[in-house]
Design an enzyme around this catalytic site. Sequence first.
Site, mmCIF file in Angstrom:
data_model
loop_
_atom_site.group_PDB
_atom_site.id
_atom_site.type_symbol
_atom_site.label_atom_id
_atom_site.label_comp_id
_atom_site.label_asym_id
_atom_site.label_seq_id
_atom_site.Cartn_x
_atom_site.Cartn_y
_atom_site.Cartn_z
ATOM 1 N N THR A 271 1.427 7.272 -0.401
ATOM 2 C CA THR A 271 2.072 8.543 -0.688
ATOM 3 C C THR A 271 1.555 9.040 -2.035
ATOM 4 O O THR A 271 1.667 8.320 -3.030
ATOM 5 C CB THR A 271 3.597 8.363 -0.724
ATOM 6 O OG1 THR A 271 4.019 7.840 0.539
ATOM 7 C CG2 THR A 271 4.295 9.679 -0.997
ATOM 8 N N ARG B 189 0.786 -1.241 0.000
ATOM 9 C CA ARG B 189 0.000 0.000 0.000
ATOM 10 C C ARG B 189 0.818 1.292 0.000
ATOM 11 O O ARG B 189 0.239 2.371 -0.151
ATOM 12 C CB ARG B 189 -0.962 0.062 1.198
ATOM 13 C CG ARG B 189 -2.103 -0.944 1.155
ATOM 14 C CD ARG B 189 -2.942 -0.836 2.410
ATOM 15 N NE ARG B 189 -4.079 -1.737 2.365
ATOM 16 C CZ ARG B 189 -5.347 -1.336 2.421
ATOM 17 N NH1 ARG B 189 -5.622 -0.058 2.486
ATOM 18 N NH2 ARG B 189 -6.328 -2.213 2.394
ATOM 19 N N ASP B 190 2.106 1.236 0.181
ATOM 20 C CA ASP B 190 2.867 2.497 0.225
ATOM 21 C C ASP B 190 4.277 2.297 -0.345
ATOM 22 O O ASP B 190 5.268 2.678 0.283
ATOM 23 C CB ASP B 190 2.934 3.030 1.657
ATOM 24 C CG ASP B 190 3.414 4.482 1.718
ATOM 25 O OD1 ASP B 190 3.363 5.170 0.672
ATOM 26 O OD2 ASP B 190 3.844 4.927 2.794
ATOM 27 N N LEU B 191 4.352 1.716 -1.515
ATOM 28 C CA LEU B 191 5.655 1.502 -2.149
ATOM 29 C C LEU B 191 6.170 2.808 -2.759
ATOM 30 O O LEU B 191 5.438 3.536 -3.420
ATOM 31 C CB LEU B 191 5.542 0.424 -3.237
ATOM 32 C CG LEU B 191 5.363 -0.996 -2.699
ATOM 33 C CD1 LEU B 191 4.757 -1.901 -3.756
ATOM 34 C CD2 LEU B 191 6.695 -1.551 -2.213
#
Length: 255
Positions: free
Chosen positions: A155, A109-111
Amino acid sequence: YSAEREADRNLVAVKVMLARIAVDEDSRRKFTQEIALLKDLKHTNIVTILDSGSAGSAFYFVMEHCAGGSVADYMEANNGKLPLRIAMHIMIQALDGLAYAHSRGIVHRDLKPSNILLSGTPEKPIAKIADLGLAKNFDKAGFSGMTITGAYAGTPIFMPKEQLTNFKYVKPVTDVWSIGATFYNMLTGNTPRNFPKGCDPMEIILRGEIVPVCKHDPNIPRSLADVLDKATRLNPNERYEDASEMLAAFKKAVL
């Protein structure tokens, strides 16, 4: 934080997350169970969680130390992007780690470049995906102080549209977009969408167009550009289904 483990004097990293609400024991137990699943992830290209615990509203995670910093740090030291040879080496490893996580039913979910850490040497770095599931489970437990309704994880510049519009149901295909955007950024110093100064990033995510990677760097091999462009398509049904499928296409393109 960097720390030294008393038992063996090995250098480790300690991440501390502070809950913004009072932590009841039921929520603490559920969060601990979720973290136990993450501790079971054993892969060369995923940062290992060695230990974890809590004290009051603080939760801590002891993890393997990655002396090379993050891909974002590495990019900054190389004028904002990486040479093709090194970038490809990191890409294959990061995809391998992500494919393993996806096979275990875990979505990151936040790579982004700052969540891919490096060990090994600058000439031959070993990529390790960090923060896998920590933020999501922290939010899910309510410890961030926000309810899951109306919150989103990720992000903005590395986030696909569906993560904003349908955040509760993100799937591996969402990570495919984010890691594709991460690789795009590593090679060009840019992102798949243009974010003009002063713009509302949420508006760009909802309405912005995707810029083909070769518009930023026409020297990127066509076969590699095709993989990145497919990974970052707006429609999830037109992307690779998961990291395993993307990895296979990537290897075919560059090896």
